[in-house]
Structures are given as C-alpha cells and as structure tokens.
Design an enzyme around this catalytic site. Structure first.
Site, PDB file in Angstrom:
ATOM      1  N   GLU A 135       0.884  -1.166   0.000  1.00 61.70           N
ATOM      2  CA  GLU A 135       0.000   0.000   0.000  1.00 61.70           C
ATOM      3  C   GLU A 135       0.922   1.215   0.000  1.00 61.70           C
ATOM      4  O   GLU A 135       1.671   1.402   0.942  1.00 61.70           O
ATOM      5  CB  GLU A 135      -0.858  -0.047   1.279  1.00 61.70           C
ATOM      6  CG  GLU A 135      -1.870   1.042   1.397  1.00 61.70           C
ATOM      7  CD  GLU A 135      -2.930   0.936   0.329  1.00 61.70           C
ATOM      8  OE1 GLU A 135      -2.974   1.853  -0.509  1.00 61.70           O
ATOM      9  OE2 GLU A 135      -3.684  -0.053   0.334  1.00 61.70           O
TER      10      GLU A 135
ATOM     11  N   CYS B 164      -2.101   8.730   3.793  1.00 62.39           N
ATOM     12  CA  CYS B 164      -1.954   8.484   2.353  1.00 62.39           C
ATOM     13  C   CYS B 164      -3.210   8.929   1.617  1.00 62.39           C
ATOM     14  O   CYS B 164      -3.179   9.241   0.442  1.00 62.39           O
ATOM     15  CB  CYS B 164      -1.584   7.045   2.032  1.00 62.39           C
ATOM     16  SG  CYS B 164      -2.103   5.857   3.239  1.00 62.39           S
TER      17      CYS B 164
END
Lengths: 526, 462
Positions: free
Chosen positions: A287, A321
C-alpha cells in the site's frame, strides 16, 4: 428493500465526546500513560525479550522535551532468529483450528476496546495525532480484528461441489512466514490490520513497526499476545528499516511481505522479491502513496466543500496516504472557494494535539520538517496562504506551517509529487471533464472526491475518476472497514483493499482437492 | 427541589377529562382560524395549496427540494435552465406528461428556455419571500412593523451560510450588533410597541451560536464555552443597554451542552444576572430534553427574573439520525413522531409547573400541542400573559390570529438575510419539516381530518 450484507459485521462505535464522562475518561488516559514513560520497548522473539546494543529514545513530536519511550533496536541476528522461530512454528500454527485463531482476534478486539483512553493518549503523544482522528483509528483497529475474524469464518468453510462418486473441495492453506512492515501514520490501525489478517489465516508473523511509533506497536503486540496469540506465532522486531527490514525482505524463508509505506520502498521490495531465485514466488502486498484530488464543481455546496477540504487536507497535518493535496476547481467557483478556504485555514489553532481545541499539530519528526520546509521555500512564489506558527512552538516541536499553494500547472511537482504534509494546491479546470483529466494525470490512484449536485457529472466521475476510493460530496479521508474498503491502484499499491472482502485471501493459497470415491463399481454411501 | 415549590394544579382532574378539554380547545382554535383565513393572509393559503401539489409525489418533491437547495449556486440563466432539464426532464418524477412535454419544448430553444429559467427564478424568490422577512432589518422593517400592527411580535434571526472561519464569524457578530442598533433606533416600532405591547422589551433577537464561533467542538467543550462567551459578551452588552431580548437558539445535538453551559455561565455574570430578557431553547425531540429542562428550571429559579424557554420539537431530525447511524450511536432523538409529540406535552407540563420561575414560549404549529399547553396552563393557573406562542414567519398565519384572539401573545420567528444564501438554509428546514407530517396537513385538512389531528397517537380512541 434488501440490503446486501453477507455478514453480521458491525463497525465499532466512535466515542461521543459531547458527553462529559467520555472527556474525563480521556483525560485520565493521558495521566495514566504518562506514568509509564519512558516506555521500554524491546524486541521479543518467541516470548523472549532480547537485549540490544542500540537504544534510541523517542520524543513527543509536539514537545521534544518529553520522552515517550526507549526503543531497544533489534539486530540482524534477531531478525534471523525470528525467521527461524517462525518457520519452526509454522506447521503448528497452520494446523491450529481456524476457530481458535478467530477467537484470538475477537479477544484482541475486546482488549483494544477496554484500553481506548490509554491508547488514545499514547498515539497522541508519540505521533502527534488529534483525538478524534485517534478515536477513528482505534475503532478501525478493532474493526480489523472483528472483520477479519468474520471473514475467516467464511473462508475456512470449505467450498464443496460433490458429484456421485466424486468429491470436490476448494479450500485455503496459509502461505507461510509473513513479514509486516508498517508505517507510523496509523501506528495502531494499519499495523493491527496488517498483522491480524495473516495471523488469522495461519501464517506466523514478524512485526517490524515504524521507528517513529514503536511504543504504540509494542502495546499492540502485547495486546495480541494477551489475547492468546502464541508467542511463537508472533515476533516483535523494532529497529532500523534499512537494516533489519532490508535483511528480512531478502530472506529466503519469508513468503509474504505485507507493506504499507512509501512508493520508493514498496517498489524496491517488489523488485527485490521478483529478482530472488527461490522455489516459490515471494508475494509483496504494498500500500503506497497518493496525490489525491478533490474536484469542486460549479454547482457545489461550498459550505460543505470548504469544510471537507480543510479536514481532508490538514487533518493530522496531511500525513495520511488518503490526504487531500490537490483541489481542482471549476472557474466559476474558484474565487469564492479560495477566499473561504484561506479564511478557514487561518481559523485553525496550532499547538499540542492533546489540547482538544487544537486542529494543527506537529509533523512526525525533524527529517519530515526539514523536507517540508524545503518544499515550501522551493515553491514560495506559489503560496497564497499559510498558517503562522509561533517561533517558540516551532522550537519545542516539529511544527511546519500548513500551506495553500496555487498553480496553473498540474504537471509541476505541486500537482504530481506526494509531499505527505499539510500542503494543498489549488488548480483551475475549464469544465468537469477537464477536471477529471487533471485529477487522473498522476502516477497514483488512491483516494479522490467530488463536490457536485449535477447527477451527470456524478455519474461521469463514477466511471472515469481513477481512484481506489471515490468520495462524493464528503471528505476523502476516514475510510471505514467493510463499508469503505481502502486501497489504491496504479502506483498507489498492489494487492487487495484493507478491510475488504479480498484482503485475507492474499495470505492464503487456494487448493482444490478432487477425490474419486468409486472403487470397482462400489460407491460409499454419503 | 421541594414539592411545595412546585406550581400545583388547581383541581385534580381525570385524564379523560383533560383529553376532552384539549380536544375542545383544538376545535375552538380550528374554528377561530377559519374565520381569519381569507382576510389578511390569503396569499399564503394559495401558496400552501400549491405546495400540496408535492404531497403524494415523492420523487417530484425530492427533486423540487434538491433543486431549491442547488439554486443558490446557479450563477446564470442558462445554468438554471440546464439544471431544470437535468432535474425534472431527464430524471423521472411524477410530473404529468403534458407538463413534461411543455417543459421539453420550452427548454429546447434558447429564447424560451430563458423564459423557463426566469420563471423558476421568480418562483423561488417568491417562495423564499414567504419565509424570509427580507434582506436586512433596515430594508424590510416595514414588514415587521405591519406585523406588530396586527398584534404579532417578532424575534429576528439572521440567516446565512455556515460559518467556516473566524473572519466569517466576525461578520456575523457585527451583523448582530448592527441589527440591535437598528431595532433600538426604530421610533415607529417603539411607538407601536408602547401602545400595544406595554411589557415588551425594545426588540427581540434570536442568536445562532454556531455563527459566532467557527471552531465549536464538543471535544473541546471548555474552550468552546469560553470562546462563545467572549463572542456573546458584546452582543449581550449591547442588548442589555438597549433593553432587547436575546434568545440563544439550539442547533445540532452535539453542540447542545456547549450552548447550555454557555448560557448558564454568561447569564450569571454580574452585568447580566439581573437582566429580565434572556431565553434559551429546549428541543422536545431529544431524549434528554426533560433532564435538560430540569437543569434550566433549577438554574432559572436562582435568577431574579425568569428565563424564557422556547419549547420546540426540533428541526434536525434527519441530520441527527444520519449522524448517529454513521457513528454507531443510539439516536439522540425519538424515533417516532408521536413520541416527540408526547414528550412535547410532558415538557410543557414541566414548564408550566415551574411557574413563575420560567416563562414558557411554546414554539409549534401543531394545534394539538398548543391546545394541550393552553389547557394545562389553565389547570396550573398560569396567567395567559405569562406565556406565549412562537411560530415561524410565513407559516400558519390564520392560527396566529386565532391564538391572538384567545388573548395569548404570538411571536414570529422572523429570519432576515440575503434571499439566495438564505434559501439553502430554508430548504434544509423544508426538507427536515417535510417528513414531520404536521403542518401542511394541518393547515389544509378538512374538518374530519382535523379532528383526527387533535389526538395524540396513544390517546386515540378506537
């Protein structure tokens, strides 16, 4: 109306801080965790505490006079030992009944629930996150435990397709030793989700937490052990990523790497894994970053769009993020949005995140601060507003000034590079299609959002906006397990979405078994 | 709290008796309102009839409200006509075929589509004008004065967009200060007031606390209260010097305790502790309302002059339901409308029992709720000039006259502000209220249905 729901999973409730009782429990959490400072964090392998030759202190990023913990870094030898131990225990863990592993997760959720106040305080003090963000994070950690437990219940029910004289079973076996390399920005939730999923699937796990948030990681590790996870199935290795992380990534006995972090490191792991000459294909679940955009249509409700943008761009100082870093505005809304957005930023209070009225805290460390300050000076001509932070505050903690940039050029670094900080840039678009084009023209596809009341444009965005998580008429951060499985594609990541229906399967190998049960014309009764 | 301090009912009455009297009072109010119907406020009647077109057309109603919500952000006639096409022609609704056909024909050509857009613009502005008094007090004070001449007082509220920054909050504070200034200087108003409403303060203003401070946050309870007090102080100071009534409005559940604590603390400051004209709001749809009301009553008992409590049902029901669902909380509001109605009556009794320590202001358009309050007021011997009824500007005008004729004061909640940004706020209200099966049915119901409206669900006879 039938609501499709294949499990009876329920998200953890958030705390209602309008209740005085809730606020006072929280305050006690801060007092009690401070009594434990500095927390001594050790590497633990098969339940054995390891001595270390390197002890690194961790300080409160908002107040560097306050020492949170001493981190006793693990060595390469520890990493090697953890791998050996994991491998040794693999067969046992693999053959442990899934129900037992599932129960450990449920127990872990209960313990997390019972320690919300202390965990909140520790997260606030170790990484500088605000209380409401932390509350959502703890709820997410609990959700990961409960959700993956429920998912495991389904997955470990063998899928049968029997015929007369032939039995067909489709089932899963764990892949093997899993290395978890976690980030500091969701120090509890992400680490928890990344760890419990491979564990419940039957893989031994080596936890390698981020250097900056090892004390929280250590709490989590202890909670998992307390919940009943065998100490031989879960090892804890705080330490330097470049050293033990790199060593373990290369290690021939690691089958799966579960990584969340920067694009450079993630891609490096994938290259490394692909280049190894082993008897299996090392799998990397990664990720990575995002350069997330919000499109504000000409018919948008600005009351909502401005406030959602403020939260998405500056919440936890933009260190998510999913954080918003580009706002793409249709021309007719540009000026009004801009002035209201600037005023809204100027109204935020900087300070210690433990103060509930503070909206802007520190960034994680001095390295991050130096990097962000240099970006600010590099693009100083594009700055249209920045929130002033007092010099003495900057002196005590790693504070950077949240900034709104303005740019005509979406291909410049302001429109392309992930900054991982409280920086957001405004861009103009000619029309909605143009806005989507600008939004898509990046390497990433993580989160994105639109504010629009035009059903055609909403539909267009649903079809064309290249993001893993699309949000319509709301902020773009704060994904909820099961409701909004989280994750991106393009260079934002590879692998299944966290908190989604495919996640667990990444740590399993599907097996199909066919047995011919006919012997010389005789079929056993079933 | 000692029992002797409570206001005792003058005679013990059976509950059946009570229900009978509430029904009778309701019938009387309906009868009276009919006699006012066609005079002074007939345009409103027409308008409410036209709103009824949306009843039983759920898709059309949804699109109409969505369109009105969107309208403030449409900047040109061409965008208005474009959105009429998207919202009403390309989205299926229950619009009759012939209207659809006409609409498509008109929208197909540039010139005639402008006509449609202008029509829509006119219609929406007209709608807004039914509910929004005007732009500023200065520009539209005539309307307020007309209302006073007709026996109806006002409490003025400033409408607007959400307050996202301290700069925007400062602007609202200066608007409130300006409003107080304008009201106090209005000679004509003071003349009418002196002649017709001798006890009435110079003016009456409702303050929305969230517009004074952009960073209200339940987590930061203490600092929210402190900041809000700072913001309120100049407003209260000005109001006290001008003898103007200040009411602190309630909004979402999550800010309720902040506003209550702020009120308790600031009203106790030396400058304000002996001021007779302060009020706050209790929302009967909240499960915590009776508990909160008790706190307010206890607080008010300590004051030299009673606080006014505006008892309303509450206008954020759907908002509270979605918020609590998303956070996994028990909804803070009653799930059934009938439970809210029942609670409203129980709160009314609490208010009346506390006489003379609280001045009740019954904010409702529901005739049953009001009848119940009136009957109970008589039961507790609360004089009719001690309490009042509050209704929204633009709604239920014939009822207002009917209530006036009973000798009970009526005050209108009168929003001022720019029509366009105010419109968004108004639609939110309409959206919230449209599920409150009440008002539209109430006003347009025939006599048989009206009788039905006078029963609380749980007192309905078989």
């Amino acid at each position: 109306m039938s609501l499709h729901h294949n499990s009876n999973f329920q998200n953890e409730t958030l705390r209602d801080f309008s209740r005085e009782e809730e606020r006072s429990i929280l305050n006690k959490g801060f007092t009690s965790i401070r009594n434990e400072f500095p927390i001594q964090v050790f590497p633990i392998i098969s339940g054995k505490t390891k001595k270390s030759s390197l002890v690194v202190p961790v300080f409160n990023p908002a107040n560097t006079n306050e020492k949170i913990a001493d981190i006793h870094y693990a060595s390469v030898a520890d990493a090697e030992e953890a791998t050996k131990e994991s491998l040794k225990f693999f067969e046992t863990w693999k053959s442990t009944k899934p129900e037992i592993r599932i129960d450990f997760l449920k127990k872990a959720a209960d313990i997390l629930r019972s320690q919300k106040a202390e965990l909140t305080a520790l997260i606030s003090l170790e990484v500088g996150k605000g209380v409401k963000d932390i509350d959502a994070e703890i709820a997410e950690a609990i959700d990961f435990c409960e959700f993956y437990a429920k998912e495991a219940e389904n997955i470990f029910q063998p899928r049968k397709r029997d015929l007369l004289g032939e039995e067909n079973v489709y089932t899963y076996i764990p892949r093997g030793v899993t290395l978890v390399v976690a980030p500091w920005n969701f120090p509890l939730a992400i680490l928890c989700g990344m760890t419990v999923a491979p564990l419940v699937a039957g893989n031994p796990v080596i936890m390698k937490p981020a250097e900056q948030s090892s004390a929280i990681a250590f709490k989590l590790f202890n909670i998992l052990i307390e919940a009943g996870i065998p100490s031989s199935a879960l090892h804890f290795l705080p330490g330097k990523g470049e050293e033990i992380g790199a060593y373990l990534v290369k290690h021939p006995e690691i089958r799966t790497i579960n990584f969340t972090g920067s694009r450079a490191v993630g891609l490096g792991m994938i290259r490394e894994a692909a280049s190894q000459d082993l008897k299996f294909v090392k799998k990397v679940v990664a990720e990575m970053g995002g350069k997330n955009a919000m499109i504000v249509d000409e018919d948008a409700d600005l009351d909502e769009a401005v406030i959602a943008s403020i939260q998405s761009a500056f919440g936890f100082q933009g260190q998510k993020c999913s954080a918003l870093s580009r706002i793409i505005l249709l021309e007719s809304k540009y000026d009004t949005f801009k002035s209201r957005f600037i005023d809204a930023l100027q109204s935020l209070k900087p300070g210690l995140p433990e103060d509930p009225s503070v909206k802007v805290g520190p960034v994680i460390d001095s390295e991050s601060k130096t990097r962000l300050d240099s970006i600010a000076s590099q693009f100083s001509s594009k700055i249209i507003s920045k929130l002033k932070i007092e010099e003495n505050q900057k002196y005590i903690g790693h504070f950077v000034e949240p900034i709104i940039f303005e740019s005509e050029d979406p291909t410049s670094p302001l429109g392309q590079t992930e900054f991982f900080g409280p920086y957001v840039t405004l861009f103009k678009a000619k029309n909605f299609e143009d806005a989507i084009k600008i939004a898509n023209n990046v390497d990433y596809a993580l989160t994105g959002g639109i504010f629009s009341r035009n059903p055609k444009n909403i539909q267009y965005a649903k079809e064309k906006f290249e993001v893993g998580n699309l949000y319509i008429n709301r902020g773009i951060t704060g994904a909820v397990v099961d409701r909004q499985p989280f994750g991106g594609y393009k260079l934002s990541g590879v692998g299944a979405k966290a908190g989604g229906p495919d996640y667990l399967k990444q740590f399993l190998e599907p097996i199909s078994i066919t047995e011919n049960t006919m012997r010389r014309g005789f079929i056993p009764e079933t | 709290m000692k029992a002797t301090e409570e206001n005792e009912p003058k005679a013990v009455t059976s509950s059946l008796d009570l229900q009978e009297r509430i029904l009778e009072k309701g019938r009387e109010l309906f009868r009276l309102s009919d006699s006012f119907e066609d005079g002074f406020f007939s345009t409103y009647r027409l308008f409410s009839k036209s709103l009824l077109f949306l009843e039983n057309r759920p898709l059309l109603k949804l699109q109409a409200f969505r369109f009105a919500d969107l309208f403030p952000s449409l900047s040109s006639l061409s965008s208005i006509s474009r959105y009429i096409r998207i919202y009403f022609v390309e989205t299926p609704t229950e619009l009759p075929k012939w209207i659809l056909l006409l609409l498509s024909i008109f929208l197909s050509n540039r010139l005639s589509s402008v006509v449609v857009a202008l029509g829509a613009k006119f219609g929406i502005r007209l709608t807004a004008k039914f509910f929004i008094l005007g732009r500023t007090y200065g520009s539209d004070r005539k309307k307020i004065i007309d209302r006073y001449k007709n026996g109806i007082c006002s409490t003025i509220d400033i409408l607007g967009e959400a307050v996202l920054s301290e700069k925007e909050a400062e602007r609202y504070i200066s608007e409130y200060l300006l409003l107080l200034e304008e009201v106090s200087k209005d000679k004509e108003l003071s003349e009418i007031r002196n002649s017709q409403f001798p006890g009435e303060p110079t003016g009456n203003v409702s303050v929305k606390c969230s517009s004074l401070y952009s960073q209200l946050d339940p987590l930061a309870h203490e600092s929210s209260v402190t900041h809000l007090m700072e913001k309120l102080r100049p407003i209260l100071h000005s109001a006290v010097s001008k003898n103007i009534f200040i009411n602190l409005d309630m909004e979402q559940y999550e800010t309720k305790d902040i506003i209550m604590d702020t009120a308790f603390r600031i009203f106790s400051e030396p400058e304000f502790e002996n001021y007779p004209h302060f009020g706050i709001v209790v929302q009967a749809y909240l499960k915590a309302s009776q508990q909160d009301l008790q706190k307010v009553i206890e607080y008010s008992k300590k004051r030299k002059y009673p606080l006014t409590v505006r008892l309303v049902k509450g206008a954020y029901w759907e908002y509270e339901m979605t918020q609590s669902a998303q956070k996994g909380w028990e909804p803070p509001v009653f799930l059934r409308k009938s439970d809210t109605d029942k609670n409203y009556e129980e709160c009314s009794v609490l208010l009346l029992k506390s006489y003379p320590h609280i001045r009740p202001a019954f904010g409702s358009h529901n005739i049953r709720s009001l009848s119940s309050a009136f009957v109970r007021a008589a039961e507790y011997s609360v004089p009719e000039n001690f309490f009042e009824v509050q209704m929204l500007y633009g709604m239920g005008n014939s009822y207002k006259q009917a209530i006036r004729s009973l000798g009970i004061s009526v005050r209108e909640y009168s929003p001022i502000g720019e029509v366009i940004p105010g419109m968004a706020y108004l639609v939110r209200r309409l959206l919230e209220n449209s599920t409150n099966e009440g008002f539209l049915k109430n006003i347009n119901a025939n006599s048989k249905d009206r009788e039905r409206l006078l029963y609380l669900e749980n007192t309905k006879q078989k």
